[in-house]
Design a protein around this motif. Sequence first.
Motif, PDB file in Angstrom:
ATOM      1  N   GLY A   1      11.230   0.443   3.034  1.00  0.00           N
ATOM      2  CA  GLY A   1       9.900   0.290   2.450  1.00  0.00           C
ATOM      3  C   GLY A   1       9.581   1.441   1.511  1.00  0.00           C
TER       4      GLY A   1
ATOM      5  N   GLU B   1      13.516  -1.206  -0.916  1.00  0.00           N
ATOM      6  CA  GLU B   1      12.246  -1.909  -1.153  1.00  0.00           C
ATOM      7  C   GLU B   1      12.578  -3.364  -1.506  1.00  0.00           C
TER       8      GLU B   1
ATOM      9  N   SER C   1       5.479   3.034  -2.985  1.00  0.00           N
ATOM     10  CA  SER C   1       5.168   3.892  -4.138  1.00  0.00           C
ATOM     11  C   SER C   1       6.233   4.963  -4.374  1.00  0.00           C
TER      12      SER C   1
ATOM     13  N   ILE D   1       9.007  -7.651   6.223  1.00  0.00           N
ATOM     14  CA  ILE D   1       9.380  -9.052   6.024  1.00  0.00           C
ATOM     15  C   ILE D   1      10.876  -9.147   5.762  1.00  0.00           C
TER      16      ILE D   1
ATOM     17  N   ASP E   1      16.536  -6.497   1.443  1.00  0.00           N
ATOM     18  CA  ASP E   1      15.932  -6.622   2.772  1.00  0.00           C
ATOM     19  C   ASP E   1      16.375  -5.482   3.681  1.00  0.00           C
ATOM     20  N   GLY E   2      15.488  -4.529   3.883  1.00  0.00           N
ATOM     21  CA  GLY E   2      15.804  -3.356   4.697  1.00  0.00           C
ATOM     22  C   GLY E   2      15.836  -3.627   6.193  1.00  0.00           C
TER      23      GLY E   2
ATOM     24  N   GLU F   1      15.279   5.088   4.476  1.00  0.00           N
ATOM     25  CA  GLU F   1      13.867   4.675   4.530  1.00  0.00           C
ATOM     26  C   GLU F   1      13.784   3.183   4.209  1.00  0.00           C
TER      27      GLU F   1
ATOM     28  N   THR G   1       0.824  -1.215   0.000  1.00  0.00           N
ATOM     29  CA  THR G   1       0.000   0.000   0.000  1.00  0.00           C
ATOM     30  C   THR G   1       0.857   1.265   0.000  1.00  0.00           C
TER      31      THR G   1
ATOM     32  N   GLN H   1       6.399   8.636   0.298  1.00  0.00           N
ATOM     33  CA  GLN H   1       7.074   9.056   1.543  1.00  0.00           C
ATOM     34  C   GLN H   1       8.501   9.532   1.214  1.00  0.00           C
TER      35      GLN H   1
END
Length: 215
Positions: free
Chosen positions: A89, A110, A92, A210, A136-137, A87, A63, A95
Amino acid sequence: MITDTYKDKGARKQLVRELKTKGIYDDKVLAAMLKIPRHFFMHKDFRHHAYLDKAFRIGEGQTISQPFTVAYQTQLLHIEKNETVLEIGTGSGYQASVLLELGANLTTIERHEPLHIEAQKVLKYLGYHANFICGDGSLGYAQNAPYDKIIVTAGAPVLPKALIEQLKVGGILIIPIGDSKTQKMHSIIKTGKATFEDIELNDFKFVPLIGEQAW
Ligand code: SAM
């Protein structure tokens, strides 16, 4: 081609007014959100709803966060020009655009490649530059550490150790932590090399973080 019409600008003004009534007071954050066309970051099926204070699907089961959530997390970060920001994630990219508008030197991660690619296109089109990483953040991104500020835009089960390690002393980490249903926003200030202060704030509902130090 997407355009930014007077109708869009008017709807954005109305949204910013709504954010103020909901408790967002940081003028720099409000000005950034007044400027950035959120509809550019949305799936075409939902674009006409871009200035509702709601989260919408963006593909890959993910989302674009609710504008209030974006404003709330950004306000807690107290971004200053040229600070190094991580950041987790990208989603889109909306942010990310708010952080970039505030002058952040941004690395954004991401895990879904299609979102990672699409966000880069939109941000480039709007004239913003960031370091985009696909991976993987929950492990942070050691290559560009240490960071002044870190923001996590997915719900974590625990505080990922790597993120604290990659934060500068005096730095701020904003992260939602909880179970799969609700998470509390945490504002974490690194007070020393191995110490931090953890302030628990309001309830939110995010998609899950995740990864290795996550779900
Ligand atoms: N900041 C985004 C925006 O403005 O659209 C919100 C995106 S959504 C609420 C959270 C994102 O975190 C999803 O795109 C999801 O794929 C991503 N994510 C979840 N776990 C991740 C991880 N370990 N590393 C990087 N991204 C992750």
